[in-house]
Write a protein that holds these residues in place. Structure first.
Motif, PDB file in Angstrom:
ATOM      1  N   VAL A 116       8.542  -3.763   2.165  1.00 39.85           N
ATOM      2  CA  VAL A 116       8.578  -3.724   0.791  1.00 39.85           C
ATOM      3  C   VAL A 116       7.780  -2.309   0.627  1.00 39.85           C
ATOM      4  O   VAL A 116       6.746  -2.041   1.334  1.00 39.85           O
ATOM      5  CB  VAL A 116       7.648  -5.000   0.155  1.00 39.85           C
ATOM      6  CG1 VAL A 116       7.405  -4.942  -1.086  1.00 39.85           C
ATOM      7  CG2 VAL A 116       8.182  -6.195   0.666  1.00 39.85           C
ATOM      8  N   LEU A 117       8.522  -1.635  -0.402  1.00 39.05           N
ATOM      9  CA  LEU A 117       7.731  -0.303  -0.812  1.00 39.05           C
ATOM     10  C   LEU A 117       7.266  -0.360  -2.402  1.00 39.05           C
ATOM     11  O   LEU A 117       8.167  -0.858  -3.264  1.00 39.05           O
ATOM     12  CB  LEU A 117       8.890   0.562  -0.582  1.00 39.05           C
ATOM     13  CG  LEU A 117       8.344   2.119  -0.876  1.00 39.05           C
ATOM     14  CD1 LEU A 117       7.270   2.586  -0.261  1.00 39.05           C
ATOM     15  CD2 LEU A 117       9.685   3.037  -0.815  1.00 39.05           C
ATOM     16  N   PHE A 118       6.057  -0.376  -2.721  1.00 34.62           N
ATOM     17  CA  PHE A 118       5.642  -0.550  -4.045  1.00 34.62           C
ATOM     18  C   PHE A 118       5.658   1.064  -4.350  1.00 34.62           C
ATOM     19  O   PHE A 118       5.035   1.696  -4.070  1.00 34.62           O
ATOM     20  CB  PHE A 118       4.220  -1.038  -4.045  1.00 34.62           C
ATOM     21  CG  PHE A 118       4.272  -2.529  -3.562  1.00 34.62           C
ATOM     22  CD1 PHE A 118       4.752  -3.447  -4.306  1.00 34.62           C
ATOM     23  CD2 PHE A 118       3.423  -2.960  -2.554  1.00 34.62           C
ATOM     24  CE1 PHE A 118       4.942  -4.855  -3.912  1.00 34.62           C
ATOM     25  CE2 PHE A 118       3.410  -4.006  -2.091  1.00 34.62           C
ATOM     26  CZ  PHE A 118       4.077  -5.189  -2.987  1.00 34.62           C
ATOM     27  N   LEU A 119       6.500   1.161  -5.545  1.00 37.08           N
ATOM     28  CA  LEU A 119       6.553   2.334  -6.155  1.00 37.08           C
ATOM     29  C   LEU A 119       5.630   2.818  -7.252  1.00 37.08           C
ATOM     30  O   LEU A 119       5.695   3.922  -7.691  1.00 37.08           O
ATOM     31  CB  LEU A 119       8.175   2.686  -6.813  1.00 37.08           C
ATOM     32  CG  LEU A 119       9.220   2.239  -5.720  1.00 37.08           C
ATOM     33  CD1 LEU A 119      10.782   2.486  -6.194  1.00 37.08           C
ATOM     34  CD2 LEU A 119       9.159   3.338  -4.428  1.00 37.08           C
ATOM     35  N   ASN A 120       4.806   2.091  -7.668  1.00 37.57           N
ATOM     36  CA  ASN A 120       4.013   2.375  -8.737  1.00 37.57           C
ATOM     37  C   ASN A 120       2.537   2.796  -8.072  1.00 37.57           C
ATOM     38  O   ASN A 120       1.482   2.231  -8.320  1.00 37.57           O
ATOM     39  CB  ASN A 120       3.737   1.226  -9.554  1.00 37.57           C
ATOM     40  CG  ASN A 120       3.031  -0.200  -8.979  1.00 37.57           C
ATOM     41  OD1 ASN A 120       3.680  -0.345  -7.824  1.00 37.57           O
ATOM     42  ND2 ASN A 120       2.240  -0.896  -9.571  1.00 37.57           N
ATOM     43  N   LEU A 121       2.897   3.914  -7.335  1.00 45.35           N
ATOM     44  CA  LEU A 121       1.473   4.532  -6.903  1.00 45.35           C
ATOM     45  C   LEU A 121       0.559   5.131  -7.789  1.00 45.35           C
ATOM     46  O   LEU A 121      -0.548   4.869  -7.295  1.00 45.35           O
ATOM     47  CB  LEU A 121       1.932   5.578  -5.913  1.00 45.35           C
ATOM     48  CG  LEU A 121       0.938   6.141  -4.797  1.00 45.35           C
ATOM     49  CD1 LEU A 121       0.553   5.156  -3.824  1.00 45.35           C
ATOM     50  CD2 LEU A 121       1.705   7.286  -3.823  1.00 45.35           C
ATOM     51  N   GLU A 122       1.208   5.428  -8.787  1.00 47.97           N
ATOM     52  CA  GLU A 122       0.177   5.975  -9.899  1.00 47.97           C
ATOM     53  C   GLU A 122      -0.761   4.886 -10.116  1.00 47.97           C
ATOM     54  O   GLU A 122      -2.072   5.157 -10.746  1.00 47.97           O
ATOM     55  CB  GLU A 122       0.835   6.549 -10.974  1.00 47.97           C
ATOM     56  CG  GLU A 122       1.627   7.726 -10.781  1.00 47.97           C
ATOM     57  CD  GLU A 122       0.905   8.878 -10.492  1.00 47.97           C
ATOM     58  OE1 GLU A 122      -0.333   9.068 -11.012  1.00 47.97           O
ATOM     59  OE2 GLU A 122       1.182   9.834 -10.001  1.00 47.97           O
ATOM     60  N   ASP A 123      -0.530   3.502 -10.165  1.00 44.71           N
ATOM     61  CA  ASP A 123      -1.410   2.686 -10.714  1.00 44.71           C
ATOM     62  C   ASP A 123      -2.544   2.486  -9.706  1.00 44.71           C
ATOM     63  O   ASP A 123      -3.780   2.195  -9.996  1.00 44.71           O
ATOM     64  CB  ASP A 123      -0.593   1.145 -10.977  1.00 44.71           C
ATOM     65  CG  ASP A 123       0.311   1.254 -12.162  1.00 44.71           C
ATOM     66  OD1 ASP A 123       0.069   1.982 -13.156  1.00 44.71           O
ATOM     67  OD2 ASP A 123       1.418   0.501 -11.944  1.00 44.71           O
ATOM     68  N   ILE A 124      -2.081   2.416  -8.383  1.00 44.10           N
ATOM     69  CA  ILE A 124      -3.219   2.596  -7.397  1.00 44.10           C
ATOM     70  C   ILE A 124      -4.018   3.598  -7.532  1.00 44.10           C
ATOM     71  O   ILE A 124      -5.406   3.595  -7.630  1.00 44.10           O
ATOM     72  CB  ILE A 124      -2.705   2.499  -6.065  1.00 44.10           C
ATOM     73  CG1 ILE A 124      -1.631   1.662  -5.873  1.00 44.10           C
ATOM     74  CG2 ILE A 124      -3.810   2.710  -5.003  1.00 44.10           C
ATOM     75  CD1 ILE A 124      -1.072   1.243  -4.459  1.00 44.10           C
ATOM     76  N   PHE A 125      -3.535   4.933  -7.847  1.00 44.27           N
ATOM     77  CA  PHE A 125      -4.445   6.022  -8.075  1.00 44.27           C
ATOM     78  C   PHE A 125      -5.364   5.676  -9.131  1.00 44.27           C
ATOM     79  O   PHE A 125      -6.586   6.250  -9.168  1.00 44.27           O
ATOM     80  CB  PHE A 125      -3.600   7.068  -8.581  1.00 44.27           C
ATOM     81  CG  PHE A 125      -2.881   7.861  -7.383  1.00 44.27           C
ATOM     82  CD1 PHE A 125      -3.254   7.394  -6.242  1.00 44.27           C
ATOM     83  CD2 PHE A 125      -1.831   8.611  -7.699  1.00 44.27           C
ATOM     84  CE1 PHE A 125      -2.423   7.984  -5.065  1.00 44.27           C
ATOM     85  CE2 PHE A 125      -1.074   9.480  -6.494  1.00 44.27           C
ATOM     86  CZ  PHE A 125      -1.349   9.059  -5.439  1.00 44.27           C
ATOM     87  N   LYS A 126      -5.143   5.211 -10.271  1.00 42.08           N
ATOM     88  CA  LYS A 126      -5.782   4.791 -11.620  1.00 42.08           C
ATOM     89  C   LYS A 126      -6.815   3.808 -11.157  1.00 42.08           C
ATOM     90  O   LYS A 126      -8.213   4.232 -11.705  1.00 42.08           O
ATOM     91  CB  LYS A 126      -5.134   4.279 -12.667  1.00 42.08           C
ATOM     92  CG  LYS A 126      -4.163   5.434 -13.455  1.00 42.08           C
ATOM     93  CD  LYS A 126      -3.252   4.619 -14.348  1.00 42.08           C
ATOM     94  CE  LYS A 126      -2.233   5.463 -15.126  1.00 42.08           C
ATOM     95  NZ  LYS A 126      -1.491   4.759 -15.944  1.00 42.08           N
ATOM     96  N   GLU A 127      -6.768   2.972 -10.249  1.00 42.58           N
ATOM     97  CA  GLU A 127      -7.735   2.099  -9.651  1.00 42.58           C
ATOM     98  C   GLU A 127      -8.860   2.667  -8.883  1.00 42.58           C
ATOM     99  O   GLU A 127      -9.993   2.413  -8.828  1.00 42.58           O
ATOM    100  CB  GLU A 127      -6.989   0.776  -8.950  1.00 42.58           C
ATOM    101  CG  GLU A 127      -7.831  -0.488  -9.048  1.00 42.58           C
ATOM    102  CD  GLU A 127      -7.145  -1.846  -8.522  1.00 42.58           C
ATOM    103  OE1 GLU A 127      -7.736  -2.521  -7.801  1.00 42.58           O
ATOM    104  OE2 GLU A 127      -6.262  -2.040  -9.356  1.00 42.58           O
TER     105      GLU A 127
END
Length: 337
Positions: A116-127
């Protein structure tokens, strides 16, 4: 090239409806022109189905492209090394691994062997940025996968190193068993982007770390990292007990420091096999003939590990072997954390 890319020709790619026609998806699909694309509502509809066989699925993995919601950054797990960092966290932008290490806790943790590849890496960056507003952060980004093994179609290692460069209070660890050809060109080095190489004797690699590069290839990767001025951590973890383990680990350490200057190494971790009771029970059921999984471990506060005397014997032996090369202040034993 080693045994590392054979899982990358995914026959089927499951794609969440919300991601159809997005830029990231289009870029990834270019790498797999022959894959069948299967639309899904949510990744859990495929990944969490009942009565799946992790072992069979892992032999012919499919890829699931998804977004992850809810909490994205977690406090560091008790079985993981903090290396003395107070604000220790981890995150998972990928679930599962293209490598197939027999002892890997993922085999007991996940119901599916698919990737499984989660593509919303920007959301992790925000956290992560929210945490950085409170205190410095030491973040492990590749516990639940080997990011470098799939860098060619994800670009996640490059994005993480760029993110670190822009955030002075962030340090990341990228744990890997990669070979030198997997290091992307042009990464900007930082003393806060630590590449942590898991090293094992050849006997362990050949018997238990399926599809991974050989020890010699991992050392070539370390040399390439050092030439590029990245900090390198050596992880002799997990140590595995097997006939001839003393000779195997002793020869491995000598080989490592014939290739690598001890002064160039940031630090070293040492730890013997340890795993949650729940995960090991699943793995034993699924791998009845695996010597490493079926070993008579002992339970201690919810975790299985070697009997105390054996664990102490193994870890002390390796620390003593490392000490002439690496000062003890740079050797981290898990049980001391």
């Amino acid at each position: 090239m080693d045994r590392i890319l054979e899982n990358k020709n995914f026959a089927h790619i499951y794609l969440e409806d919300a991601l159809v026609d997005t830029k990231n998806v289009k870029q990834i699909l270019l790498h797999f022109p022959n894959a069948s694309i299967i639309p899904i509502r949510h990744y859990k509809d495929v990944f969490n189905r009942r009565h799946q066989s992790y072992m069979l699925q892992h032999q012919s993995q499919n890829l699931i492209l998804a977004e992850k919601h809810g909490t994205l950054v977690y406090p560091g797990a008790p079985v993981c090394q903090s290396f003395g960092n107070r604000w220790f966290y981890y995150t998972s932008c990928v679930m599962n691994c293209v490598f197939d290490c027999e002892y890997c806790y993922l085999k007991g943790m996940y119901p599916s062997g698919n990737l499984v590849l989660f593509l919303n890496l920007e959301d992790i960056f925000k956290e992560v940025e929210a945490l950085l507003r409170e205190h410095p952060v030491y973040l492990s980004v590749s516990y639940d996968t080997d990011l470098l093994a799939i860098e060619s179609f994800t670009g996640f290692v490059r994005r993480w190193t760029e993110f670190v460069a822009a955030h002075p209070d962030l340090t990341i660890e990228i744990r890997t068993k990669a070979a030198p050809e997997l290091l992307p060109a042009g990464l900007v080095p930082s003393d806060r982007s630590i590449f942590a190489l898991t090293l094992s004797p050849d006997a362990v690699v050949s018997q238990y770390e399926h599809k991974t590069p050989a020890l010699a290839s991992r050392l070539s990767f370390a040399e390439k990292l050092l030439d590029a001025c990245f900090p390198v951590r050596l992880c002799f973890d997990p140590m595995l007990y097997y006939p001839g383990w003393r000779d195997g680990y002793s020869a491995m350490v000598d080989t490592v420091f014939k290739r690598l200057s001890p002064d160039s190494i940031r630090d070293v971790s040492v730890g013997s096999f340890r795993l949650s009771e729940e995960y090991l029970k699943v793995m034993r059921r699924n791998m009845p003939s695996s010597a490493v999984v079926q070993y008579p471990f002992v339970a201690d506060h919810g975790y299985y590990q070697y009997p105390p005397a054996r664990m102490e014997e193994m870890e002390t032996f390796l620390v003593d072997k490392l000490s002439p090369y690496i000062g003890k202040e740079k050797i981290f034993r898990w049980k001391e954390q």
